[in-house]
Design a protein around this motif. Structure first.
Motif, PDB file in Angstrom:
ATOM      1  N   MET B 192       0.833  -1.202   0.000  1.00 25.45           N
ATOM      2  CA  MET B 192       0.000   0.000   0.000  1.00 25.45           C
ATOM      3  C   MET B 192       0.874   1.262   0.000  1.00 25.45           C
ATOM      4  O   MET B 192       0.571   2.251  -0.675  1.00 25.45           O
ATOM      5  CB  MET B 192      -0.892  -0.046   1.245  1.00 25.45           C
ATOM      6  N   SER B 193       1.947   1.193   0.736  1.00 28.75           N
ATOM      7  CA  SER B 193       2.851   2.338   0.823  1.00 28.75           C
ATOM      8  C   SER B 193       3.497   2.629  -0.533  1.00 28.75           C
ATOM      9  O   SER B 193       3.571   3.781  -0.978  1.00 28.75           O
ATOM     10  CB  SER B 193       3.910   2.042   1.896  1.00 28.75           C
ATOM     11  N   ARG B 194       3.949   1.580  -1.207  1.00 33.09           N
ATOM     12  CA  ARG B 194       4.579   1.767  -2.521  1.00 33.09           C
ATOM     13  C   ARG B 194       3.567   2.320  -3.519  1.00 33.09           C
ATOM     14  O   ARG B 194       3.867   3.205  -4.318  1.00 33.09           O
ATOM     15  CB  ARG B 194       5.153   0.448  -3.071  1.00 33.09           C
ATOM     16  N   LEU B 195       2.366   1.763  -3.452  1.00 32.94           N
ATOM     17  CA  LEU B 195       1.324   2.199  -4.380  1.00 32.94           C
ATOM     18  C   LEU B 195       0.967   3.671  -4.146  1.00 32.94           C
ATOM     19  O   LEU B 195       0.837   4.458  -5.105  1.00 32.94           O
ATOM     20  CB  LEU B 195       0.082   1.327  -4.187  1.00 32.94           C
ATOM     21  N   THR B 196       0.821   4.031  -2.872  1.00 30.39           N
ATOM     22  CA  THR B 196       0.471   5.420  -2.542  1.00 30.39           C
ATOM     23  C   THR B 196       1.572   6.363  -3.015  1.00 30.39           C
ATOM     24  O   THR B 196       1.300   7.418  -3.599  1.00 30.39           O
ATOM     25  CB  THR B 196       0.281   5.567  -1.008  1.00 30.39           C
ATOM     26  N   ARG B 197       2.806   5.977  -2.784  1.00 38.22           N
ATOM     27  CA  ARG B 197       3.933   6.815  -3.190  1.00 38.22           C
ATOM     28  C   ARG B 197       3.913   7.031  -4.709  1.00 38.22           C
ATOM     29  O   ARG B 197       3.991   8.162  -5.188  1.00 38.22           O
ATOM     30  CB  ARG B 197       5.245   6.158  -2.762  1.00 38.22           C
ATOM     31  N   PHE B 228      -3.587  14.411  -3.336  1.00 36.68           N
ATOM     32  CA  PHE B 228      -4.011  13.177  -2.669  1.00 36.68           C
ATOM     33  C   PHE B 228      -5.376  12.706  -3.162  1.00 36.68           C
ATOM     34  O   PHE B 228      -5.578  11.508  -3.396  1.00 36.68           O
ATOM     35  CB  PHE B 228      -4.017  13.391  -1.151  1.00 36.68           C
ATOM     36  N   LYS B 229      -6.285  13.647  -3.338  1.00 39.26           N
ATOM     37  CA  LYS B 229      -7.637  13.290  -3.770  1.00 39.26           C
ATOM     38  C   LYS B 229      -7.595  12.559  -5.120  1.00 39.26           C
ATOM     39  O   LYS B 229      -8.271  11.559  -5.326  1.00 39.26           O
ATOM     40  CB  LYS B 229      -8.479  14.562  -3.881  1.00 39.26           C
ATOM     41  N   ASN B 230      -6.772  13.064  -6.037  1.00 39.06           N
ATOM     42  CA  ASN B 230      -6.660  12.421  -7.350  1.00 39.06           C
ATOM     43  C   ASN B 230      -5.841  11.133  -7.302  1.00 39.06           C
ATOM     44  O   ASN B 230      -6.066  10.223  -8.100  1.00 39.06           O
ATOM     45  CB  ASN B 230      -6.049  13.390  -8.357  1.00 39.06           C
ATOM     46  N   ALA B 231      -4.910  11.089  -6.354  1.00 35.48           N
ATOM     47  CA  ALA B 231      -4.082   9.871  -6.234  1.00 35.48           C
ATOM     48  C   ALA B 231      -4.865   8.730  -5.585  1.00 35.48           C
ATOM     49  O   ALA B 231      -4.446   7.574  -5.630  1.00 35.48           O
ATOM     50  CB  ALA B 231      -2.838  10.179  -5.402  1.00 35.48           C
ATOM     51  N   LEU B 232      -6.003   9.072  -4.992  1.00 39.39           N
ATOM     52  CA  LEU B 232      -6.779   8.071  -4.252  1.00 39.39           C
ATOM     53  C   LEU B 232      -7.359   6.958  -5.126  1.00 39.39           C
ATOM     54  O   LEU B 232      -7.577   5.853  -4.655  1.00 39.39           O
ATOM     55  CB  LEU B 232      -7.939   8.765  -3.533  1.00 39.39           C
ATOM     56  N   LEU B 233      -7.631   7.286  -6.426  1.00 42.50           N
ATOM     57  CA  LEU B 233      -8.331   6.312  -7.277  1.00 42.50           C
ATOM     58  C   LEU B 233      -7.717   4.914  -7.271  1.00 42.50           C
ATOM     59  O   LEU B 233      -8.378   3.950  -6.873  1.00 42.50           O
ATOM     60  CB  LEU B 233      -8.394   6.848  -8.707  1.00 42.50           C
ATOM     61  N   PRO B 234      -6.441   4.776  -7.696  1.00 44.18           N
ATOM     62  CA  PRO B 234      -5.855   3.425  -7.665  1.00 44.18           C
ATOM     63  C   PRO B 234      -5.750   2.878  -6.245  1.00 44.18           C
ATOM     64  O   PRO B 234      -5.837   1.660  -6.025  1.00 44.18           O
ATOM     65  CB  PRO B 234      -4.463   3.615  -8.281  1.00 44.18           C
ATOM     66  N   ILE B 240      -9.848  -2.064  -1.845  1.00 42.91           N
ATOM     67  CA  ILE B 240     -11.019  -2.961  -1.794  1.00 42.91           C
ATOM     68  C   ILE B 240     -10.648  -4.374  -2.244  1.00 42.91           C
ATOM     69  O   ILE B 240     -10.981  -5.359  -1.586  1.00 42.91           O
ATOM     70  CB  ILE B 240     -12.175  -2.393  -2.658  1.00 42.91           C
ATOM     71  N   THR B 241      -9.925  -4.470  -3.373  1.00 39.39           N
ATOM     72  CA  THR B 241      -9.585  -5.824  -3.854  1.00 39.39           C
ATOM     73  C   THR B 241      -8.636  -6.525  -2.886  1.00 39.39           C
ATOM     74  O   THR B 241      -8.731  -7.728  -2.694  1.00 39.39           O
ATOM     75  CB  THR B 241      -8.944  -5.791  -5.257  1.00 39.39           C
ATOM     76  N   LEU B 295     -17.023  -4.525  -6.474  1.00 37.75           N
ATOM     77  CA  LEU B 295     -17.161  -3.382  -5.564  1.00 37.75           C
ATOM     78  C   LEU B 295     -16.111  -2.310  -5.868  1.00 37.75           C
ATOM     79  O   LEU B 295     -16.404  -1.112  -5.843  1.00 37.75           O
ATOM     80  CB  LEU B 295     -17.025  -3.834  -4.104  1.00 37.75           C
ATOM     81  N   ALA B 296     -14.890  -2.787  -6.159  1.00 45.08           N
ATOM     82  CA  ALA B 296     -13.813  -1.843  -6.470  1.00 45.08           C
ATOM     83  C   ALA B 296     -14.157  -1.058  -7.738  1.00 45.08           C
ATOM     84  O   ALA B 296     -13.987   0.164  -7.800  1.00 45.08           O
ATOM     85  CB  ALA B 296     -12.500  -2.593  -6.649  1.00 45.08           C
ATOM     86  N   ASP B 297     -14.681  -1.774  -8.745  1.00 44.32           N
ATOM     87  CA  ASP B 297     -15.054  -1.111  -9.997  1.00 44.32           C
ATOM     88  C   ASP B 297     -16.157  -0.082  -9.760  1.00 44.32           C
ATOM     89  O   ASP B 297     -16.117   1.032 -10.302  1.00 44.32           O
ATOM     90  CB  ASP B 297     -15.533  -2.151 -11.032  1.00 44.32           C
TER      91      ASP B 297
END
Lengths: 500, 315
Positions: B192-197, B228-234, B240-241, B295-297
């Motif tokens: 999660m950390s790598r993805l957020t970064r 952050f708001k735009n980075a939230l999508l992925p 969720i998945t 749900l993620a979709d």
């Protein structure tokens, strides 16, 4: 504000972790409790379902059988005494009077008849031994056998022969085995599925109330975690510690390790019907090539003893005449006399993940010394069993347990032509005459002599190569008394255990 | 628009039926190829052939493959998962007893993973190429590469044996769950950390962020509102998945800490060739996974109108 909330949460978490009063869950609660580590959960508490260690151990606490075994001899449990007819086909069992089930009902001979008949319906092989079971009066049961069968006591002592309360079972159906009602020393208090089985001592137990009030089976599936839970005081008793873990607990003064020879033997099974091992000289060469001392040291950390008897019968026959001790030169002579002399011999040793491949590796090295190439094939226990049953093997390595205390019965079931189930025995009826004579013999001593003589003859063919009798063990918190090591590694009843 | 979305969801739900049936067939087929019959495995090598045959007959495994498969699917349609070979109890009862523990573990593990992983990723992205970023990257890679069983055992050695502050296993109290939750959460937190970064760095380099900065907006506002708001999508999609994956991926943790969840049940059933339990667990987990992907979709479509339009066109 947010910062203070975080601080508060962190403080609460730290407090939860460090307050000494909050004891580790499952920690030994004092002298009225015994916490036992078990590696699996119970299926239910039905004598007819004995799939796991927990099934068997739970049944031993909840239900009683007519007899049980100490040092290979049947001793009274529900049956105070018994007598056999002269032809050994009829047995009369006299029940302990004033025995009650945990729901308060009185145990009678009718309950015994119901339980044995129920077991016979579930197990055709058990049923084949019993001609009839009759209640003669409230405390007497008559059992008629179909043939002379000294293993009848072992059948009656098995966990499957726990005596059920007839009326309770008929009234409750399958639920009778989720809320069991036996006459044993402990009754089920609560079953937290997959986590813990809790028992409490049965107040009116016929053999006197158990000294330890509460008994918990704590289910820990990982062996390393189980051992740590014993070391840190969460649990008090553990069975069947692996040889490699011995060193970890031996220096711990809070724990005591108790060992005794087990009924479990490691050995090789050779195919006598097909392949290179069908040649008797090849089999003898293999038997002489194996250094069983090395197998014991490498495979079992030296905790076992070198075995001499065969799988079926090593308990009753010490194999003192067994001729295949470690002798590579003699092995080479046998090889030279075989039909494969001068050619390359390759065999496959099939082992399973239950037994490991360390011992097969020692054997592989031993066989290489006499010029036999051995490949090791490791598989799951199901596949190994399948190959064994179908004769699809040259050599099988196994380390099973023998619990049938009747030499004639086990020889008959393994070597009588109509019963032969594995390619490690012959189906041409070569031993049928001797086995017929054994089964007809009513004198126990003569019967044993005949059995030993036949066994010696069979073992000389090297169809099975005994390696090591494994050591059984228990580890417990120092101060626990009246402990014993069950040679089968699972038949433990805690009714006599007590704290110092 | 909402009716279009509902239509899309309904279509996706219908599509799950062949997936579940495919999984059913595949697992049933693979289980039937495994050597060793259940009767022999349950009763052991010492059992007489007639006892094994009687047991197999009782279980119904002596019938032909297709008969068993059709009968199984028929029962499945009626919500009947069969009877466990080992316990001889209904499979649904066995699963119902185990599922809450897995759910608890996966839920708590995921929450902790998000609480650790997202801030760590944010922090790394904001301080890109600084020693703190390298430190965060190192910790993430370490956590992602440590095998869970090793991490679990090390924690038991430290917290249970050495310091004696936490129980080794069991489900008796909140304290029993601390180590299992951490072992479940830490590798997930690393991912999660790598993805957020990565997601944050992608957004930081966008024109609209540069514009926001040029307009002289405060740094915190640029980061929280525009980046952050735009980075939230992925992140939301993975969040969720990954919870769905966690539900099926706690086998190792459950085994080490003796948590009687679905993973432990599945492992025991595989060893004992308890086909009805293996089948039911696999079907259930595949169904859960499908639902969480859906749900993620839906969540992503709900947040991002561009993606919603793409789905609606497909629908």
């Amino acid at each position: 504000m947010k910062k203070s909330l975080y601080l508060l949460a962190a403080g609460a978490a730290a407090l939860t972790l460090t307050v000494p009063g909050m004891a580790i869950a499952g920690e030994a609660a004092g002298n009225d409790t015994l916490n036992v580590v078990v590696t699996d959960d119970a299926s239910q508490f039905n004598p007819g379902v004995t799939n796991t260690y927990s099934d068997i151990m739970s049944l031993y606490q909840i239900y009683e059988r007519l007899v049980y075994y100490i040092d290979g001899e049947p001793v009274p449990q529900l049956a105070e005494s018994w007598e056999a007819s002269e032809d050994k086909l009829t047995y009369m069992f006299h029940l302990r009077p004033d025995t009650y089930f945990q729901n308060g009902e009185k145990l009678t001979a009718e309950d015994v008849v119901y339980s044995i008949n129920r077991r016979c319906e579930e197990s055709p092989s058990t049923a084949s031994k019993f001609a009839s079971v009759t209640a003669l009066d409230e405390n007497t049961v008559e059992i008629k056998l179909t043939r002379i069968c000294e293993s009848i006591f072992s059948s009656l002592a098995s966990p499957g022969m726990g005596i059920l309360c007839k009326s309770y079972c008929e009234e409750n159906g399958d639920d009778a085995f989720l809320k069991p009602n036996g006459s044993g020393a402990y009754q089920l208090k609560e079953w937290v599925k997959g986590s813990q089985i809790q028992f409490e001592a049965f107040e009116n137990y016929g053999g006197g109330k158990a000294p330890i009030e509460y008994l918990n089976f704590n289910i820990i599936t990982d062996s390393s975690t189980a051992l740590i839970s014993l070391e840190n005081g969460e649990n008090d008793f553990m069975l069947n510690l692996s040889a490699s873990d011995f060193a970890l607990v031996e220096g711990n003064e809070e724990l005591t390790v108790q060992t005794a020879p087990s009924h479990s033997q490691a050995g090789l099974v050779l195919n006598v019907q097909n392949g290179v091992t069908a040649d008797e000289n090849v089999r003898k060469a293999i038997a002489c090539a194996i250094d069983r001392d090395a197998v014991n040291v490498v495979g079992f950390d030296g905790t076992g003893t070198v075995a001499t008897g065969s799988f079926e019968d090593f308990l009753y026959y010490d194999g003192e005449d067994y001729t295949y001790s470690y002798d590579p030169e003699k092995a080479k002579e046998y090889l030279a006399a075989s039909e494969y002399a001068g050619s390359d011999i390759t065999v496959t040793i099939k082992t399973s993940d239950n037994y490991g491949d360390i011992v097969p590796q020692v054997i592989q090295q031993n066989l290489a010394e006499i010029g036999i190439t051995a490949n090791i094939e490791s598989m799951d226990i199901g596949s190994q069993s399948e190959d064994w049953l179908n004769g699809n093997f040259e050599i099988i390595y196994q380390a099973g347990s023998e619990i049938t205390p009747d030499l004639s019965e086990s020889l008959y079931s393994a070597y009588y032509s109509a019963n032969v189930w594995s390619a490690s025995a012959w189906s041409d009826g070569r031993y049928d005459g001797q086995l017929d004579a054994i089964m007809a013999e009513t004198d126990t001593q003569k019967r044993t002599e005949l059995c030993c003589s036949l066994l010696q003859e069979i073992m000389a063919t090297a169809n099975e190569i005994p390696l090591v009798v494994k050591s059984g063990n228990i580890v417990y918190r120092t101060g626990l008394q009246n402990t014993y090591v069950d040679p089968n590694g699972m038949f433990y009843c805690f009714k006599d255990f007590s704290w110092e | 628009m909402f009716s279009e979305m509902n239509k899309y969801i309904a279509k996706r739900l219908v599509m799950m039926i062949p997936i579940v049936l495919g999984v059913t067939f595949l697992v049933f087929f693979i289980m039937s190829l495994l050597p060793g019959d259940p009767g022999r495995m349950i009763l052991g090598m010492g059992a007489k052939a007639e006892d094994v045959a009687a047991y197999n007959h009782r279980l119904g495994v002596d019938r032909p493959f297709l008969v068993r498969l059709v009968s199984y699917i028929g029962d499945l349609m009626h919500g009947d998962f069969g009877i466990s070979y080992r316990s001889m109890r209904p499979v649904s009862e066995e699963i119902a007893a185990c599922f809450p523990y897995t759910l608890k573990l996966a839920f708590a593990g995921s929450i902790v993973a998000y609480l650790i992983g997202i801030p760590l990723g944010l922090f790394s992205a904001i301080h890109q190429n600084s020693p703190l970023d390298f430190g965060g990257t190192f910790v993430s890679m370490l956590l992602a590469s440590i095998p869970q069983f090793w991490l679990g055992l090390m924690m038991i050695l430290l917290f249970s044996l050495h310091w004696k502050i936490l129980p080794t296993s069991g489900i008796g109290s909140f304290r029993n769950y601390i180590m299992p939750v951490l072992v479940t959460a830490l590798p997930e937190a690393a991912i999660m950390s790598r993805l957020t970064r990565t997601s944050m760095l992608d957004c930081i380099s966008q024109d609209y962020v540069r514009t926001a900065r040029a307009k002289g907006l405060p740094r915190a506002k640029v980061i929280w509102k525009h980046t952050f708001k735009n980075a939230l999508l992925p992140i939301i999609s993975t969040l969720i998945t990954s919870f769905g994956v966690s539900l099926g991926g706690t086998v190792v943790v459950e085994n080490i800490f003796s948590i009687p969840g679905i993973g432990n049940l599945l492992l025991t059933a595989i060893k004992a060739k308890d086909v009805p339990i293996v089948m039911a667990c696999t079907i259930l987990l595949s169904l859960i996974y499908c639902i969480f992907i859906l749900l993620a979709d839906i969540a992503v479509a709900g947040i991002d109108p561009r993606i919603r339009q793409i789905y609606l066109k497909k629908g």
